[in-house]
Design a protein around this motif. Structure first.
Motif, PDB file in Angstrom:
ATOM      1  N   VAL A  89      -7.148  11.806   0.254  1.00  0.00           N
ATOM      2  CA  VAL A  89      -7.332  11.871  -0.807  1.00  0.00           C
ATOM      3  C   VAL A  89      -6.111  13.118  -1.555  1.00  0.00           C
ATOM      4  O   VAL A  89      -6.090  12.674  -2.617  1.00  0.00           O
ATOM      5  CB  VAL A  89      -8.679  10.735  -0.937  1.00  0.00           C
ATOM      6  N   MET A  90      -6.777  14.160  -0.835  1.00  0.00           N
ATOM      7  CA  MET A  90      -5.971  15.290  -1.538  1.00  0.00           C
ATOM      8  C   MET A  90      -4.691  14.680  -1.445  1.00  0.00           C
ATOM      9  O   MET A  90      -3.756  14.847  -2.703  1.00  0.00           O
ATOM     10  CB  MET A  90      -6.022  16.302  -0.294  1.00  0.00           C
ATOM     11  N   VAL A  91      -3.661  13.327  -0.799  1.00  0.00           N
ATOM     12  CA  VAL A  91      -2.484  13.747  -0.577  1.00  0.00           C
ATOM     13  C   VAL A  91      -2.532  12.566  -2.265  1.00  0.00           C
ATOM     14  O   VAL A  91      -0.736  12.654  -2.933  1.00  0.00           O
ATOM     15  CB  VAL A  91      -1.688  12.956   0.461  1.00  0.00           C
ATOM     16  N   THR A  92      -2.782  11.594  -1.479  1.00  0.00           N
ATOM     17  CA  THR A  92      -2.647   9.849  -2.816  1.00  0.00           C
ATOM     18  C   THR A  92      -3.067  10.014  -4.358  1.00  0.00           C
ATOM     19  O   THR A  92      -2.417   9.777  -4.828  1.00  0.00           O
ATOM     20  CB  THR A  92      -3.589   8.546  -1.934  1.00  0.00           C
ATOM     21  N   ARG A  93      -3.669  11.307  -4.449  1.00  0.00           N
ATOM     22  CA  ARG A  93      -5.091  11.564  -4.846  1.00  0.00           C
ATOM     23  C   ARG A  93      -5.540   9.434  -5.456  1.00  0.00           C
ATOM     24  O   ARG A  93      -5.763   8.928  -6.892  1.00  0.00           O
ATOM     25  CB  ARG A  93      -4.470  11.157  -6.540  1.00  0.00           C
ATOM     26  N   ILE A 118     -16.309   6.457   1.330  1.00  0.00           N
ATOM     27  CA  ILE A 118     -15.527   6.775  -0.616  1.00  0.00           C
ATOM     28  C   ILE A 118     -15.338   7.234  -0.305  1.00  0.00           C
ATOM     29  O   ILE A 118     -16.324   8.778  -0.310  1.00  0.00           O
ATOM     30  CB  ILE A 118     -16.356   5.825  -1.235  1.00  0.00           C
ATOM     31  N   VAL A 119     -14.139   7.825  -0.664  1.00  0.00           N
ATOM     32  CA  VAL A 119     -14.054   9.322  -0.883  1.00  0.00           C
ATOM     33  C   VAL A 119     -12.634   9.044  -2.351  1.00  0.00           C
ATOM     34  O   VAL A 119     -12.246   8.584  -2.612  1.00  0.00           O
ATOM     35  CB  VAL A 119     -13.140  10.012  -0.066  1.00  0.00           C
ATOM     36  N   VAL A 120     -13.262   9.796  -3.369  1.00  0.00           N
ATOM     37  CA  VAL A 120     -12.871   9.989  -4.939  1.00  0.00           C
ATOM     38  C   VAL A 120     -12.068  11.383  -4.910  1.00  0.00           C
ATOM     39  O   VAL A 120     -13.007  12.393  -5.051  1.00  0.00           O
ATOM     40  CB  VAL A 120     -14.105   9.425  -6.030  1.00  0.00           C
ATOM     41  N   PRO A 121     -10.869  11.385  -5.712  1.00  0.00           N
ATOM     42  CA  PRO A 121     -10.140  12.293  -6.010  1.00  0.00           C
ATOM     43  C   PRO A 121     -11.330  12.843  -7.151  1.00  0.00           C
ATOM     44  O   PRO A 121     -11.149  12.001  -8.230  1.00  0.00           O
ATOM     45  CB  PRO A 121      -8.877  12.161  -6.121  1.00  0.00           C
ATOM     46  N   LEU A 122     -10.798  14.089  -7.465  1.00  0.00           N
ATOM     47  CA  LEU A 122     -11.351  14.832  -9.196  1.00  0.00           C
ATOM     48  C   LEU A 122      -9.649  15.370  -9.306  1.00  0.00           C
ATOM     49  O   LEU A 122      -9.438  16.554  -8.688  1.00  0.00           O
ATOM     50  CB  LEU A 122     -12.588  16.182  -8.795  1.00  0.00           C
ATOM     51  N   LEU A 129      -8.584  19.313  -8.462  1.00  0.00           N
ATOM     52  CA  LEU A 129      -9.416  19.941  -8.213  1.00  0.00           C
ATOM     53  C   LEU A 129     -10.473  19.767  -6.895  1.00  0.00           C
ATOM     54  O   LEU A 129     -10.956  20.781  -5.980  1.00  0.00           O
ATOM     55  CB  LEU A 129     -10.477  19.978  -9.699  1.00  0.00           C
ATOM     56  N   GLY A 130     -10.331  18.465  -6.605  1.00  0.00           N
ATOM     57  CA  GLY A 130     -10.904  18.667  -5.104  1.00  0.00           C
ATOM     58  C   GLY A 130     -11.332  17.231  -4.896  1.00  0.00           C
ATOM     59  O   GLY A 130     -10.604  15.655  -5.310  1.00  0.00           O
ATOM     60  N   VAL A 131     -12.240  16.476  -4.020  1.00  0.00           N
ATOM     61  CA  VAL A 131     -12.607  15.276  -3.513  1.00  0.00           C
ATOM     62  C   VAL A 131     -14.199  15.043  -4.088  1.00  0.00           C
ATOM     63  O   VAL A 131     -15.318  16.112  -3.629  1.00  0.00           O
ATOM     64  CB  VAL A 131     -12.753  14.550  -2.504  1.00  0.00           C
ATOM     65  N   LEU A 132     -14.837  14.286  -4.315  1.00  0.00           N
ATOM     66  CA  LEU A 132     -15.719  13.114  -3.691  1.00  0.00           C
ATOM     67  C   LEU A 132     -16.131  12.685  -2.726  1.00  0.00           C
ATOM     68  O   LEU A 132     -15.270  11.686  -2.864  1.00  0.00           O
ATOM     69  CB  LEU A 132     -16.586  12.614  -4.998  1.00  0.00           C
ATOM     70  N   ASP A 133     -17.204  13.238  -1.236  1.00  0.00           N
ATOM     71  CA  ASP A 133     -16.986  12.665  -0.473  1.00  0.00           C
ATOM     72  C   ASP A 133     -18.299  11.907  -0.165  1.00  0.00           C
ATOM     73  O   ASP A 133     -19.478  12.100  -0.062  1.00  0.00           O
ATOM     74  CB  ASP A 133     -16.930  13.622   0.695  1.00  0.00           C
ATOM     75  N   LEU A 134     -18.344  10.026  -0.227  1.00  0.00           N
ATOM     76  CA  LEU A 134     -20.087   9.715  -0.011  1.00  0.00           C
ATOM     77  C   LEU A 134     -19.556   8.952   2.250  1.00  0.00           C
ATOM     78  O   LEU A 134     -18.885   8.008   1.981  1.00  0.00           O
ATOM     79  CB  LEU A 134     -20.553   8.395  -0.702  1.00  0.00           C
ATOM     80  N   GLU A 151     -16.055   6.195 -10.188  1.00  0.00           N
ATOM     81  CA  GLU A 151     -14.526   7.244 -10.487  1.00  0.00           C
ATOM     82  C   GLU A 151     -15.177   7.044 -12.248  1.00  0.00           C
ATOM     83  O   GLU A 151     -14.579   8.433 -12.939  1.00  0.00           O
ATOM     84  CB  GLU A 151     -13.673   6.491 -10.526  1.00  0.00           C
ATOM     85  N   GLN A 152     -16.000   6.524 -12.639  1.00  0.00           N
ATOM     86  CA  GLN A 152     -16.775   6.863 -14.058  1.00  0.00           C
ATOM     87  C   GLN A 152     -17.405   8.414 -13.821  1.00  0.00           C
ATOM     88  O   GLN A 152     -16.967   8.920 -15.163  1.00  0.00           O
ATOM     89  CB  GLN A 152     -17.362   5.438 -14.467  1.00  0.00           C
ATOM     90  N   MET A 153     -18.393   8.084 -13.327  1.00  0.00           N
ATOM     91  CA  MET A 153     -19.576   9.445 -13.479  1.00  0.00           C
ATOM     92  C   MET A 153     -18.411  10.345 -12.887  1.00  0.00           C
ATOM     93  O   MET A 153     -18.600  11.836 -13.559  1.00  0.00           O
ATOM     94  CB  MET A 153     -20.150   9.201 -12.211  1.00  0.00           C
ATOM     95  N   VAL A 154     -17.613  10.869 -12.330  1.00  0.00           N
ATOM     96  CA  VAL A 154     -16.713  11.844 -11.876  1.00  0.00           C
ATOM     97  C   VAL A 154     -15.929  12.261 -12.940  1.00  0.00           C
ATOM     98  O   VAL A 154     -15.804  12.983 -13.588  1.00  0.00           O
ATOM     99  CB  VAL A 154     -15.703  11.554 -10.758  1.00  0.00           C
ATOM    100  N   GLY A 155     -15.043  10.950 -14.263  1.00  0.00           N
ATOM    101  CA  GLY A 155     -14.748  11.190 -14.931  1.00  0.00           C
ATOM    102  C   GLY A 155     -15.498  12.133 -15.711  1.00  0.00           C
ATOM    103  O   GLY A 155     -15.054  13.285 -16.232  1.00  0.00           O
ATOM    104  N   GLN A 156     -16.897  11.715 -16.151  1.00  0.00           N
ATOM    105  CA  GLN A 156     -17.641  12.134 -17.429  1.00  0.00           C
ATOM    106  C   GLN A 156     -18.256  13.191 -16.872  1.00  0.00           C
ATOM    107  O   GLN A 156     -18.359  14.592 -17.328  1.00  0.00           O
ATOM    108  CB  GLN A 156     -18.971  10.976 -16.648  1.00  0.00           C
TER     109      GLN A 156
END
Ligand code: SME
Length: 166
Positions: A89-93, A118-122, A129-134, A151-156
């Motif tokens: 995810v760091m590569v693909t974003r 599931i991994v969400v890019p920041l 800036l990083g990733v959120l990993d669950l 993605e919405q929560m991370v965006g907020q």
């Protein structure tokens, strides 16, 4: 944030995510330290969804990811770009949903009990800036609904938080 958080006792996944999104402005006010916000963000998700075994942040430092605030068992402290799900995810974003981590080439098993993730890019202002990993002990624990809301929560979160270069 000082008052106690009231989490919904029942409801489907979308109801719970919508409740969390509504509460976010109060839970994550501008001006709180980013470490506090990321820590509470992890705790909020862990408490809201029992299916989560581990949730937390890996933050970009030079060309790798380093372990940030999280909830769960002790985890790998560094992940190289391109390695495992987080490194991909760091590569693909792009958010990555993995129904069965044992079938993911190069998956990094911090906890052998983990079966899906599931991994969400920041990404803020075009900068990763990083990733959120669950992670979950259940197979196929995460789907497109989680992707949409996380993605919405991370965006907020990122809209009111500055994560400095570490
Ligand atoms: N599963 C991740 C490694 C981090 S731990 O799950 C906390 C991966 O393969 O990227």
């Amino acid at each position: 944030m000082s008052s106690e958080v009231v989490l919904p006792k029942s409801g489907n996944k979308e109801d719970i995510y919508n409740h969390l999104l509504e509460q976010m402005p109060y839970l994550f006010p501008e001006g709180d330290h980013y470490l506090s916000l990321l820590s509470n963000f992890s705790a909020l998700l862990k408490e809201s969804f029992p299916v989560i075994s581990w949730v937390g942040f890996y933050l970009v430092s030079d060309e790798k990811l380093v372990l940030g605030p999280f909830q769960g068992k002790i985890a790998c402290t560094e992940i190289q770009s391109g390695r495992g799900v987080c490194g991909k995810v760091m590569v693909t974003r792009e958010t990555e949903i993995v129904a069965n981590v044992h079938e993911f080439p190069g998956h990094i098993a911090c906890d052998s009990g983990s079966n899906s993730e599931i991994v969400v890019p920041l990404v803020k202002d075009g900068i990763l800036l990083g990733v959120l990993d669950l992670d979950s002990y259940e197979f196929s624990a995460f789907d497109e609904v989680d992707k949409k809301y996380l993605e919405q929560m991370v965006g907020q979160l990122l809209s009111t938080t500055t994560i400095p270069k570490i």
